[in-house]
Every structure is written in structure tokens, then in C-alpha cells.
Design a protein around this motif. Structure first.
Motif, PDB file in Angstrom:
ATOM      1  N   ARG A 166       3.852   2.392  -4.315  1.00 24.61           N
ATOM      2  CA  ARG A 166       3.028   2.062  -5.481  1.00 24.61           C
ATOM      3  C   ARG A 166       3.819   1.554  -6.669  1.00 24.61           C
ATOM      4  O   ARG A 166       3.213   1.205  -7.690  1.00 24.61           O
ATOM      5  N   GLU A 207       0.841  -1.212   0.000  1.00 27.89           N
ATOM      6  CA  GLU A 207       0.000   0.000   0.000  1.00 27.89           C
ATOM      7  C   GLU A 207       0.870   1.253   0.000  1.00 27.89           C
ATOM      8  O   GLU A 207       0.537   2.257  -0.613  1.00 27.89           O
ATOM      9  N   GLY A 220      -4.592   0.469  -3.844  1.00 33.10           N
ATOM     10  CA  GLY A 220      -4.556   1.924  -4.039  1.00 33.10           C
ATOM     11  C   GLY A 220      -5.324   2.334  -5.288  1.00 33.10           C
ATOM     12  O   GLY A 220      -5.933   1.556  -5.930  1.00 33.10           O
TER      13      GLY A 220
END
Ligand SMILES: [Fe+2]
Length: 276
Positions: free
Chosen positions: A220, A217, A238
Motif C-alpha cells: 500500500r 494491491e 484497497g
């Protein structure tokens, strides 16, 4: 990488290769092999052929790199590792274009089974495969983090572990600004997410999954290619971008091989279909 800057990855998993000569050391198939192969025929020649077909498909579709995400063998015996290595060499794919990680099955025979294989039959693939925690392999313009999630356990358990030094090493790589500009592709056997129930999580899940998911999380540019589930997995994180991908098991292929493809372009890894 092709002229358009796209790198194509072929993903194979869970070949569960058998030793076609198990009687060399004992009479017939061991109880352990019979237990682990419940529901699947003990067809050593057939399993090797399936792996050969899948590798041939990866080659035919022009994959720049091939990853095999664990359960390479059924019980991690020396003869199985040798048979698996023969199939890879016979494929004609250059060893530096192949990344291997172990699965729980690959460590059922010995706690040092994976290390033994990398120093023995799989030596040609050691440079691009799972080794020390935090190892980064850069091939075809893509950075891979081949991760070993295995530990020695009885055949009645199939868990993985990503905790302590291993998790910290991934965190360090993920936080390295020098590696942040392009995807970091984790290749590991166990999926990074928790399983449906706490009992199933203990038996078959990844220890440290919660920490692993929070790491994903937070960063990215991390993507995961995993095996273990013997089925296609696509999970978004996300912003809705899919970043966790699982694939089918080579051992479960029937009439034709199934090879999952991804394209790495514009800083992301995109699923590009299942070919046969
Ligand atoms: Fe498997």
C-alpha cells in the motif's frame, strides 16, 4: 520539501516533440512521423513551445520535483531527443529535479534509442531518470522508481511491458522493509491496469498488467504516476485511497498549459489539482 514537510510534484507527459529540422536527414517528414501524428498538426515549433510553457508553469508553482512520463518524442529520432533536451535545459529547472521515463513513441526509431539518449542529449538527466530495473531515485524527500515499460515494436502497436526482471525488481523494492515507511512513487509511461478488451490490451496495453496490479494491491505504499492515456486518471486501490494517477498530454494543450500537481505528505501522495 517545504517547511511543513510537504513535497510538491509536477507531472507532465506525452510531449511528442518533433525535430524542427527533419530535412537534415531526409526530405520532409517521414511516413512514420506522418502516421504517428495522424490528427495532430506537424508543428515542431508549436510542440516545443507547449513543452516550454508546461515546464515554466511547473517552475512557477514551486514544484520540488518534475516528472515527465514518456512519449517525450514522436518517433525517438536523434533530432527529436536533442530538441526535447534543449527545452529541458532552457527551462532553467535543475536537471536533478527532473525525472524522465520513455514511452512507446521514444523507441519507434531504434531499440536502443532510450539508452542512446541518456548517454547523449539527455545525459544531464540520466541520474534521476529510468535506467536499470529497480533503480530508486531519492529527491526532495521522496523515493521515486522510474520504470521503463518500453520495447521496440512497429508503429502500428503501442504496447508496454512490465514482466520478468523488471517486475521482480519492483517487487524486491516494494518488499524492502527499509523502503516501506514512506511512499514509493513509480513513474512509468503505460498505466498499470488492463485495457477494456483483449485486442486493445494487446495493441496498447501493458504486458504484465495483472501482476503489476496485484503488486499494487499487496503493497500500500506504492503509487503510480503514468502517461499514455492523454487524460486524467485517478484510480483507487484497497481502502479507497487513490494510488494510480494519469495526466493529460502536453501535445494536446491548446491555449494554456496543463500541469498536474501532487502533494506528498503523511506517507501518501495526494492529487493537488491541474494548474495552467
Ligand atoms: Fe502519447
Amino acid at each position: 520539501m517545504d517547511a511543513a514537510g510537504v513535497t510538491r510534484i509536477a507531472h507532465l507527459s506525452d510531449a511528442h516533440v518533433l525535430d524542427p529540422r527533419p530535412g537534415r536527414t531526409r526530405a520532409g517528414w517521414s511516413m512514420r512521423t506522418r502516421f504517428l501524428s495522424l490528427g495532430r498538426p506537424l508543428d515542431a515549433i508549436g510542440r516545443r513551445r507547449k513543452l516550454g510553457r508546461a515546464l515554466e508553469t511547473a517552475r512557477r508553482v514551486g514544484a520540488h520535483h518534475v516528472v515527465l512520463s514518456g512519449d517525450l518524442t514522436e518517433i525517438g529520432s536523434p533530432g527529436e531527443y536533442e530538441t526535447f533536451a534543449e527545452a529541458l535545459h532552457d527551462s532553467g529547472i535543475a536537471p536533478e529535479r527532473i525525472t524522465l521515463v520513455p514511452g512507446n513513441h521514444d523507441l519507434y526509431s531504434a531499440s536502443d534509442g532510450w539508452r542512446w539518449a541518456l548517454e547523449g542529449p539527455l545525459a544531464a538527466f540520466a541520474a534521476t531518470s529510468a535506467g536499470e530495473p529497480g533503480k530508486v531515485v531519492e529527491v526532495a524527500g521522496v523515493r521515486f522508481l522510474p520504470v521503463d515499460t518500453t520495447f521496440h515494436q512497429p508503429v502500428t502497436r503501442s504496447a508496454g511491458c512490465m514482466a520478468g526482471d523488471g517486475l521482480e525488481a519492483i517487487r524486491r523494492r516494494a518488499a524492502d522493509p527499509g523502503l516501506a515507511g514512506s511512499p514509493l512513487v513509480l513513474v512509468q509511461h503505460h498505466p498499470p491496469f488492463e485495457r477494456g478488451t483483449s485486442a486493445w490490451q494487446w495493441i496498447d496495453g501493458l504486458i504484465g498488467a495483472r501482476s503489476m496490479m496485484s503488486l499494487l494491491e499487496s503493497f500500500r505504499h506504492l503509487f503510480v504516476l503514468h502517461g499514455h492515456m492523454h487524460s486524467i486518471v485517478d484510480r483507487a486501490l484497497g481502502c479507497g485511497m487513490q494510488r494510480i494517477f494519469g495526466t493529460t498530454a502536453v501535445v494536446d494543450d491548446i491555449d494554456s498549459p496543463r500541469v498536474r500537481l501532487y502533494d506528498v505528505r503523511d506517507g501518501r501522495v495526494e492529487a493537488a489539482g491541474l494548474v495552467s
